[in-house]
Scaffold this motif. Structure first.
Motif, PDB file in Angstrom:
ATOM      1  N   ALA A  11      10.564  21.091 -10.135  1.00 27.33           N
ATOM      2  CA  ALA A  11      10.195  20.464  -8.857  1.00 27.33           C
ATOM      3  C   ALA A  11       9.202  19.329  -9.085  1.00 27.33           C
ATOM      4  CB  ALA A  11       9.582  21.496  -7.914  1.00 27.33           C
ATOM      5  N   TRP A  12       9.408  18.239  -8.339  1.00 28.22           N
ATOM      6  CA  TRP A  12       8.540  17.061  -8.426  1.00 28.22           C
ATOM      7  C   TRP A  12       8.130  16.682  -7.000  1.00 28.22           C
ATOM      8  CZ3 TRP A  12       8.876  11.546  -7.637  1.00 28.22           C
ATOM      9  CH2 TRP A  12       7.980  10.790  -8.414  1.00 28.22           C
ATOM     10  N   PRO A  13       7.110  17.380  -6.428  1.00 26.16           N
ATOM     11  CA  PRO A  13       6.692  17.113  -5.048  1.00 26.16           C
ATOM     12  C   PRO A  13       5.728  15.935  -4.968  1.00 26.16           C
ATOM     13  CG  PRO A  13       5.435  18.941  -5.933  1.00 26.16           C
ATOM     14  CD  PRO A  13       6.401  18.513  -7.016  1.00 26.16           C
ATOM     15  N   ARG A  14       5.912  15.086  -3.932  1.00 29.14           N
ATOM     16  CA  ARG A  14       5.052  13.918  -3.774  1.00 29.14           C
ATOM     17  C   ARG A  14       4.800  13.644  -2.293  1.00 29.14           C
ATOM     18  NH1 ARG A  14       4.499  14.912  -8.369  1.00 29.14           N
ATOM     19  NH2 ARG A  14       4.410  13.525 -10.160  1.00 29.14           N
ATOM     20  N   ALA A  15       3.570  13.221  -1.997  1.00 27.58           N
ATOM     21  CA  ALA A  15       3.234  12.725  -0.665  1.00 27.58           C
ATOM     22  C   ALA A  15       3.701  11.279  -0.581  1.00 27.58           C
ATOM     23  CB  ALA A  15       1.731  12.803  -0.439  1.00 27.58           C
ATOM     24  N   VAL A  16       4.239  10.901   0.557  1.00 29.81           N
ATOM     25  CA  VAL A  16       4.584   9.505   0.832  1.00 29.81           C
ATOM     26  C   VAL A  16       3.385   8.950   1.591  1.00 29.81           C
ATOM     27  CG1 VAL A  16       6.219   7.916   1.893  1.00 29.81           C
ATOM     28  CG2 VAL A  16       7.029  10.128   1.004  1.00 29.81           C
ATOM     29  N   VAL A  17       2.708   7.972   0.979  1.00 31.67           N
ATOM     30  CA  VAL A  17       1.429   7.490   1.500  1.00 31.67           C
ATOM     31  C   VAL A  17       1.504   5.994   1.770  1.00 31.67           C
ATOM     32  CG1 VAL A  17      -1.056   7.341   1.044  1.00 31.67           C
ATOM     33  CG2 VAL A  17       0.258   9.276   0.144  1.00 31.67           C
ATOM     34  N   ASP A  18       1.011   5.592   2.934  1.00 30.20           N
ATOM     35  CA  ASP A  18       0.892   4.182   3.297  1.00 30.20           C
ATOM     36  C   ASP A  18      -0.589   3.911   3.524  1.00 30.20           C
ATOM     37  OD1 ASP A  18       1.138   1.588   4.160  1.00 30.20           O
ATOM     38  OD2 ASP A  18       2.481   2.037   5.831  1.00 30.20           O
ATOM     39  N   GLY A  19      -1.206   3.189   2.609  1.00 33.60           N
ATOM     40  CA  GLY A  19      -2.658   2.969   2.692  1.00 33.60           C
ATOM     41  C   GLY A  19      -3.377   4.277   2.489  1.00 33.60           C
ATOM     42  N   ASP A  20      -4.063   4.739   3.536  1.00 31.79           N
ATOM     43  CA  ASP A  20      -4.760   6.025   3.488  1.00 31.79           C
ATOM     44  C   ASP A  20      -4.053   7.095   4.303  1.00 31.79           C
ATOM     45  OD1 ASP A  20      -6.827   4.971   1.920  1.00 31.79           O
ATOM     46  OD2 ASP A  20      -7.909   4.256   3.696  1.00 31.79           O
ATOM     47  N   THR A  21      -2.850   6.798   4.799  1.00 34.63           N
ATOM     48  CA  THR A  21      -2.155   7.704   5.706  1.00 34.63           C
ATOM     49  C   THR A  21      -0.959   8.363   5.038  1.00 34.63           C
ATOM     50  OG1 THR A  21      -2.788   6.287   7.564  1.00 34.63           O
ATOM     51  CG2 THR A  21      -1.005   7.858   7.954  1.00 34.63           C
ATOM     52  N   VAL A  22      -0.915   9.691   5.070  1.00 28.14           N
ATOM     53  CA  VAL A  22       0.262  10.426   4.616  1.00 28.14           C
ATOM     54  C   VAL A  22       1.308  10.324   5.726  1.00 28.14           C
ATOM     55  CG1 VAL A  22       1.202  12.691   4.024  1.00 28.14           C
ATOM     56  CG2 VAL A  22      -1.062  12.011   3.169  1.00 28.14           C
ATOM     57  N   VAL A  23       2.451   9.728   5.400  1.00 27.66           N
ATOM     58  CA  VAL A  23       3.509   9.516   6.398  1.00 27.66           C
ATOM     59  C   VAL A  23       4.726  10.404   6.152  1.00 27.66           C
ATOM     60  CG1 VAL A  23       2.784   7.155   6.890  1.00 27.66           C
ATOM     61  CG2 VAL A  23       4.509   7.574   5.118  1.00 27.66           C
ATOM     62  N   GLY A  24       4.744  11.068   4.996  1.00 26.53           N
ATOM     63  CA  GLY A  24       5.892  11.911   4.687  1.00 26.53           C
ATOM     64  C   GLY A  24       5.714  12.682   3.403  1.00 26.53           C
ATOM     65  N   PHE A  25       6.793  13.345   3.028  1.00 25.79           N
ATOM     66  CA  PHE A  25       6.820  14.184   1.837  1.00 25.79           C
ATOM     67  C   PHE A  25       8.213  14.096   1.232  1.00 25.79           C
ATOM     68  CE2 PHE A  25       8.062  18.251  -0.037  1.00 25.79           C
ATOM     69  CZ  PHE A  25       7.056  18.435  -0.972  1.00 25.79           C
ATOM     70  N   VAL A  26       8.272  13.998  -0.085  1.00 26.08           N
ATOM     71  CA  VAL A  26       9.552  14.024  -0.784  1.00 26.08           C
ATOM     72  C   VAL A  26       9.389  14.927  -1.998  1.00 26.08           C
ATOM     73  CG1 VAL A  26       9.100  11.952  -2.193  1.00 26.08           C
ATOM     74  CG2 VAL A  26      11.464  12.622  -1.685  1.00 26.08           C
ATOM     75  N   MET A  27      10.438  15.674  -2.291  1.00 27.84           N
ATOM     76  CA  MET A  27      10.425  16.497  -3.498  1.00 27.84           C
ATOM     77  C   MET A  27      11.741  16.289  -4.226  1.00 27.84           C
ATOM     78  SD  MET A  27       9.346  20.465  -4.081  1.00 27.84           S
ATOM     79  CE  MET A  27      10.674  21.295  -3.218  1.00 27.84           C
ATOM     80  N   ALA A  28      11.615  15.913  -5.477  1.00 31.73           N
ATOM     81  CA  ALA A  28      12.790  15.767  -6.334  1.00 31.73           C
ATOM     82  C   ALA A  28      12.994  17.048  -7.121  1.00 31.73           C
ATOM     83  CB  ALA A  28      12.598  14.587  -7.285  1.00 31.73           C
ATOM     84  N   PHE A  29      14.212  17.228  -7.610  1.00 31.54           N
ATOM     85  CA  PHE A  29      14.491  18.275  -8.588  1.00 31.54           C
ATOM     86  C   PHE A  29      14.894  17.566  -9.873  1.00 31.54           C
ATOM     87  CE2 PHE A  29      18.448  17.717  -6.210  1.00 31.54           C
ATOM     88  CZ  PHE A  29      19.429  17.644  -7.194  1.00 31.54           C
ATOM     89  N   ALA A  84       0.820  -1.211   0.000  1.00 31.28           N
ATOM     90  CA  ALA A  84       0.000   0.000   0.000  1.00 31.28           C
ATOM     91  C   ALA A  84       0.856   1.264   0.000  1.00 31.28           C
ATOM     92  CB  ALA A  84      -0.921  -0.002   1.217  1.00 31.28           C
ATOM     93  N   LEU A  85       2.166   1.112  -0.064  1.00 26.29           N
ATOM     94  CA  LEU A  85       3.096   2.235   0.001  1.00 26.29           C
ATOM     95  C   LEU A  85       3.307   2.813  -1.389  1.00 26.29           C
ATOM     96  CD1 LEU A  85       4.764   3.658   2.129  1.00 26.29           C
ATOM     97  CD2 LEU A  85       6.549   1.974   1.769  1.00 26.29           C
ATOM     98  N   ARG A  86       3.190   4.143  -1.488  1.00 21.04           N
ATOM     99  CA  ARG A  86       3.328   4.778  -2.793  1.00 21.04           C
ATOM    100  C   ARG A  86       3.629   6.270  -2.642  1.00 21.04           C
ATOM    101  NH1 ARG A  86      -1.506   4.269  -0.921  1.00 21.04           N
ATOM    102  NH2 ARG A  86      -3.139   5.804  -1.264  1.00 21.04           N
ATOM    103  N   LEU A  87       4.099   6.853  -3.728  1.00 20.97           N
ATOM    104  CA  LEU A  87       4.225   8.302  -3.837  1.00 20.97           C
ATOM    105  C   LEU A  87       3.026   8.795  -4.633  1.00 20.97           C
ATOM    106  CD1 LEU A  87       7.981   8.930  -4.715  1.00 20.97           C
ATOM    107  CD2 LEU A  87       6.899   8.772  -2.457  1.00 20.97           C
ATOM    108  N   GLU A  88       2.412   9.864  -4.165  1.00 20.88           N
ATOM    109  CA  GLU A  88       1.240  10.437  -4.826  1.00 20.88           C
ATOM    110  C   GLU A  88       1.451  11.934  -5.035  1.00 20.88           C
ATOM    111  OE1 GLU A  88      -1.655   9.115  -5.881  1.00 20.88           O
ATOM    112  OE2 GLU A  88      -1.165   7.076  -5.242  1.00 20.88           O
ATOM    113  N   PRO A  89       0.968  12.482  -6.154  1.00 22.67           N
ATOM    114  CA  PRO A  89       0.997  13.938  -6.297  1.00 22.67           C
ATOM    115  C   PRO A  89       0.224  14.586  -5.151  1.00 22.67           C
ATOM    116  CG  PRO A  89       0.398  12.891  -8.374  1.00 22.67           C
ATOM    117  CD  PRO A  89       0.388  11.816  -7.317  1.00 22.67           C
ATOM    118  N   VAL A  90       0.660  15.755  -4.742  1.00 20.28           N
ATOM    119  CA  VAL A  90      -0.046  16.488  -3.690  1.00 20.28           C
ATOM    120  C   VAL A  90      -1.251  17.157  -4.342  1.00 20.28           C
ATOM    121  CG1 VAL A  90       0.120  18.317  -1.965  1.00 20.28           C
ATOM    122  CG2 VAL A  90       2.102  16.842  -2.424  1.00 20.28           C
TER     123      VAL A  90
END
Length: 156
Positions: free
Chosen positions: A49-67, A5-11
């Motif tokens: 910039a490539w911002p993404r939410a770090v999501v586990d199931g339905d829970t946002v657990v973090g944030f990552v942004m690539a350049f 259930a772990l994934r990166l999602e657009p904000v």
């Protein structure tokens, strides 16, 4: 952590508040900007910039942004174009569970998909530095600094 259930999602508007609520531990606050600043930077630097939410199931657990494909030091070498990790914030309640590793590996995979052969990251030196984390993921020191931060590189 549920790996399936772990994934990166657009904000998006739907998860904006949850993403902005991500807070690192108090002893890490001097090492990384708050998510809301990152999202403002992503807006201003939309082309790279490539911002993404770090999501586990339905829970946002973090944030990552690539350049993506930035001229690293255009005055010194305009042909030196790089991509990598710009920002990584894992919520204090979700640290030490593999989410940071997942986020870095997911960004590395996205960069590979885009044809990039190396991923770069910078970090603040000193107490509490994330250097052991990044070095443990295979990033090597380049010997450079950028804005006073240490620069690491990972061959993809």
């Amino acid at each position: 952590m549920n790996a399936s259930a772990l994934r990166l999602e657009p904000v998006t508007a739907a998860d904006f508040d949850a993403v902005c609520a991500v807070r690192v531990r108090p002893d890490q606050e001097h090492l990384v900007s708050p998510v809301v600043k990152s999202l403002a930077e992503a807006y201003v630097h939309g082309g790279v910039a490539w911002p993404r939410a770090v999501v586990d199931g339905d829970t946002v657990v973090g944030f990552v942004m690539a350049f993506l494909d930035i001229a690293w030091d255009p005055e010194r070498d305009p042909s030196d174009v790089r991509s990598g990790i710009w920002r990584l914030n894992i919520d204090a309640a979700h640290q030490a569970k593999g989410y940071g590793r997942f986020a870095v590996e997911a960004v590395a995979e996205e960069l590979r998909r885009r044809g990039t052969s190396r991923a770069f990251v910078t970090w603040e030196p000193g107490p509490g530095t994330p250097e052991p984390f990044y070095r443990g993921l295979g990033f090597a020191l380049t010997g450079e600094t950028s804005g006073g931060q240490t620069v690491g590189v990972l061959d993809l």
